[in-house]
Design a protein around this motif. Structure first.
Motif, mmCIF file in Angstrom:
data_model
loop_
_atom_site.group_PDB
_atom_site.id
_atom_site.type_symbol
_atom_site.label_atom_id
_atom_site.label_comp_id
_atom_site.label_asym_id
_atom_site.label_seq_id
_atom_site.Cartn_x
_atom_site.Cartn_y
_atom_site.Cartn_z
ATOM 1 N N ILE A 102 0.823 -1.211 0.000
ATOM 2 C CA ILE A 102 0.000 0.000 0.000
ATOM 3 C C ILE A 102 0.853 1.256 0.000
ATOM 4 O O ILE A 102 0.544 2.242 -0.671
ATOM 5 N N GLU A 103 1.938 1.225 0.747
ATOM 6 C CA GLU A 103 2.785 2.425 0.843
ATOM 7 C C GLU A 103 4.205 2.012 1.198
ATOM 8 O O GLU A 103 4.423 1.040 1.940
ATOM 9 N N VAL A 104 5.175 2.751 0.672
ATOM 10 C CA VAL A 104 6.586 2.519 0.965
ATOM 11 C C VAL A 104 7.206 3.848 1.387
ATOM 12 O O VAL A 104 7.033 4.867 0.715
ATOM 13 N N SER A 105 7.917 3.850 2.525
ATOM 14 C CA SER A 105 8.604 5.052 2.987
ATOM 15 C C SER A 105 10.029 4.683 3.393
ATOM 16 O O SER A 105 10.240 4.093 4.459
ATOM 17 N N LYS A 106 10.980 5.028 2.521
ATOM 18 C CA LYS A 106 12.381 4.755 2.874
ATOM 19 C C LYS A 106 12.828 5.632 4.035
ATOM 20 O O LYS A 106 13.663 5.218 4.842
ATOM 21 N N GLU A 107 12.283 6.852 4.104
ATOM 22 C CA GLU A 107 12.659 7.752 5.192
ATOM 23 C C GLU A 107 12.287 7.149 6.547
ATOM 24 O O GLU A 107 13.044 7.225 7.510
ATOM 25 N N GLN A 108 11.106 6.511 6.605
ATOM 26 C CA GLN A 108 10.658 5.892 7.861
ATOM 27 C C GLN A 108 11.037 4.422 7.953
ATOM 28 O O GLN A 108 10.705 3.770 8.953
ATOM 29 N N LYS A 109 11.713 3.903 6.928
ATOM 30 C CA LYS A 109 12.110 2.487 6.872
ATOM 31 C C LYS A 109 10.888 1.587 7.042
ATOM 32 O O LYS A 109 10.894 0.637 7.830
ATOM 33 N N LEU A 110 9.839 1.882 6.295
ATOM 34 C CA LEU A 110 8.534 1.280 6.533
ATOM 35 C C LEU A 110 7.888 0.830 5.231
ATOM 36 O O LEU A 110 7.938 1.532 4.221
ATOM 37 N N ILE A 111 7.295 -0.366 5.272
ATOM 38 C CA ILE A 111 6.449 -0.849 4.184
ATOM 39 C C ILE A 111 5.089 -1.196 4.787
ATOM 40 O O ILE A 111 5.013 -1.891 5.801
ATOM 41 N N ILE A 112 4.022 -0.696 4.173
ATOM 42 C CA ILE A 112 2.665 -0.973 4.645
ATOM 43 C C ILE A 112 2.000 -1.945 3.671
ATOM 44 O O ILE A 112 1.953 -1.699 2.464
#
Length: 652
Positions: free
Chosen positions: A372-382
């Motif tokens: 659903i979402e990828v954030s390299k800044e937050q080191k997060l994959i949803i």
């Protein structure tokens, strides 16, 4: 706050003299109506009685002599203690005609406790803390009282100074930095017994009185992987459901219970001993207590504890954010707002591979969770939330052969499609995937020797003879050489039952379904694909059908292997059945060596000791692999035979 005990002097009586005392006399009012039927010390936690756990925990920490105080439902608890004496369960019982509270309980048992330091453990605390370390520090530091503490808002009420001395109880005049919570465990020197009054009293008063008289009352930072106060229904539920996660499942069924197959699980399911389920329903986050006949009046039962004549709500037991444990992963998973969040410690190749492979497979129609979402800044994959039901969990209920075949055939259809269709439409992806080559196969076998043979079984290979070791390595090299020449397809690479999710296609059903209909009621999804490689197709099939986590009989395995070969032919794969069966046989050996290496590494170096329980089955399977191997492997056979004998005594 930390403690350095590296230079602490040896304490001769550390494990020989210290006693334990379990506080278990209370009325357990917060747990009613559960404790009107089951005394709190006898509460089951996914098949394990709380009192058994606490007793064994103290024993494993070096405490040999243990006492317990009883009042509420004392006869039931004492009868239980008598019934299990044959297992070496030895407790000194102290009856209280009236409730004496925590301090009075120690005064009542003073003759038992007076000749050595003693550890007091609240009877409703379920945890795996560092008791040995705390005991040693208490004795070597010359403390009169040591309180094991942790940071657990809003229970942080102990005021502590910079030298870890107890100052007093909570006051707004003190910084939050100086507040800690009591874990429910403390260590005392016997001289403090003289400060206790006759009759009911509190240990808190004892702490403050000892401090006022100049005795050393200090705190020790507890370390643990889990800690629960099970004194409330929600606390009890959290402890039970967390144990499921630590055991890599969402379902527990006691062997004496029946009817689990009537439940369509959509969350945690715990069925304790002698439960009889008589009617089908959808279950989500439920605990069914022992000796319960259950015939629900509605099709959905969720967030509750079920007893003989009650159903107790535990809504919001997990809060808004539910922590998810994910096997051997070092990533942190949690569920919030109907999505699954994967938090990485650092951005690395696996992070990028997860995104790239996941999006590619989704595009090709291979069933994986939508990103659903990828954030390299937050080191997060949803991710899309696929629920909690893995193939491994589903198999915790008794399933007949028809159900099992139906589910596994669904899985194999997707795997054959990945191997023999998607692989040949993915030239760019394949070019960027690492290859299962000779070097990697050798790495896996050396991983097995290092982390399992030497790490778990403490078998020093350098002492067994240079000739034997050279011959063993030659056999491992022969396996690697043969497999490295096999045709390469895209592999999931870790295709075991905990990485396969089953998601219900229907929201409800009102009556028991046939085996065929029930097993077809799920859609299959695959997770943890970021370790994908190009390698021999037999490796995935070996991982799936000879999985140490589950036991499939040979008849089912053979039918599923034939089904895979048939699906491969339907995909126009140039698959030669006899050559594939030989490849599969060697892949079984290779995969089980890899799995054993992983179990050893995760258990001993990552502290996830629950993986140890899978070692005996993996060794059994590896022995069968070698016996059925198309090539002679006498040195590997001898090694596994030794491990099998060791495993019998070490794990059974």
């Amino acid at each position: 706050m930390s403690k350095d005990i590296s230079g602490a002097k040896d304490s001769e009586f550390l494990t020989q003299s210290i006693k334990g005392f379990i506080l278990a006399a209370g009325f357990s009012k917060r747990l009613r109506p559960i404790t009107e039927h089951i005394p709190k010390p006898l509460l089951p936690i996914a098949g394990e009685v709380l009192l058994d756990y606490v007793y064994n925990f103290l024993k494993s920490s070096g405490i040999e002599r243990i006492g317990i105080n009883l009042h509420y439902k004392a006869k039931e608890i004492e009868q239980y203690i008598k019934d299990i004496k044959e297992r070496g369960f030895s407790l000194t019982v102290f009856h209280e005609k009236e409730i004496l509270n925590t301090g009075g309980a120690l005064y009542n048992a003073r003759n038992f406790l007076k000749d050595s330091p003693f550890l007091v453990h609240n009877g409703d605390i379920y945890w795996d803390g560092n008791l040995k370390e705390a005991i040693k520090w208490h004795i070597d530091s010359g403390n009169s009282i040591t309180l094991l503490v942790h940071n657990c808002p809003p229970d942080n009420k102990l005021i502590v100074d910079e030298e870890d001395n107890l100052i007093g109880m909570n006051s707004s005049a003190f910084s939050l930095q100086s507040l800690f919570a009591f874990t429910g465990v403390a260590i005392y020197n016997p001289e403090v017994l003289e400060l206790l009054p006759e009759g009911p009293s509190s240990v808190i008063d004892l702490w403050l009185k000892a401090k006022a008289q100049g005795l050393k009352v200090k705190v020790f930072p507890a370390k643990y992987s889990f800690w629960y106060d099970i004194g409330t229904p929600k606390g009890f539920a959290r402890a039970v459901f967390d144990k499921l996660k630590r055991n890599f499942t969402s379902i527990y069924v006691h062997p004496t219970s029946t009817g689990c197959e009537l439940i369509e699980p959509q969350g945690n399911i715990v069925i304790e001993r002698n439960v009889r389920i008589k009617k089908s329903f959808i279950g989500k986050n439920i605990i069914i207590l022992p000796e319960t006949d259950f015939s629900p009046e509605t099709t959905l039962i969720s967030n509750c504890i079920v007893g003989k004549d009650f159903m107790l709500s535990i809504s919001n037991w997990q809060g808004k954010k539910e922590i998810l444990t994910h096997g051997g992963s070092t990533r942190n998973y949690f569920r919030e707002n109907d999505n699954v969040f994967c938090q990485w410690n650092e951005i690395n190749q696996e992070f990028d591979k997860t995104v790239t492979i996941g999006k590619f497979l989704k595009q090709k129609g291979f069933p994986v969770a939508e990103i659903i979402e990828v954030s390299k800044e937050q080191k997060l994959i949803i991710f899309e939330d696929l629920g909690d039901l893995t193939l491994y969990s589903w198999l915790q209920c008794k399933r007949n052969s028809e159900e099992i075949l139906n589910v596994y055939k669904k899985i194999i259809e997707h795997v054959a499609n990945l191997h023999w269709k998607i692989s040949f439409e993915a030239s760019e992806l394949k070019a960027n995937l690492p290859e299962f080559d000779y070097t990697y196969f050798i790495w896996e076998s050396e991983y097995f020797l290092k982390e399992c043979v030497e790490g778990v079984f403490k078998l020093n290979l350098s002492t067994i003879g240079d000739t034997y070791l050279a011959d063993l390595q030659q056999e491992l090299h022969l396996i690697a050489e043969k497999l490295s020449k096999a045709k390469k397809v895209i592999l999931h690479r870790d295709l075991q039952s905990q990485n396969i999710m089953l998601k219900s296609l229907n929201s409800c059903h009102s009556e028991a379904q046939s085996a065929e209909k029930s097993s077809l009621n799920y859609e299959v999804y695959f997770v943890d694909y970021q370790s994908a490689r190009c390698g021999p197709a037999g490796y995935d099939i070996a991982s799936l059908l000879w999985d140490p986590y589950v036991e499939l009989n040979d008849k089912i395995r053979q039918e599923l292997v034939n089904y895979y070969i048939e699906r491969a032919f339907n995909s126009l794969a140039n698959l030669q059945p006899l050559a594939f069966l030989e490849e599969l046989s060697l892949c079984r050996i290779q995969r089980h060596m890899q799995a054993l290496g992983a179990y050893g590494f995760l258990s001993l170096k990552r502290g996830k000791r629950n993986f140890l329980k899978f070692i005996p089955q993996a060794i059994k399977l590896l022995m069968e692999d070698i016996e059925e191997s198309p090539i002679e492997l006498p040195n590997l056979r001898n090694l596994i035979r030794k491990l099998k004998n060791f495993a019998h005594y070490r794990f059974c």
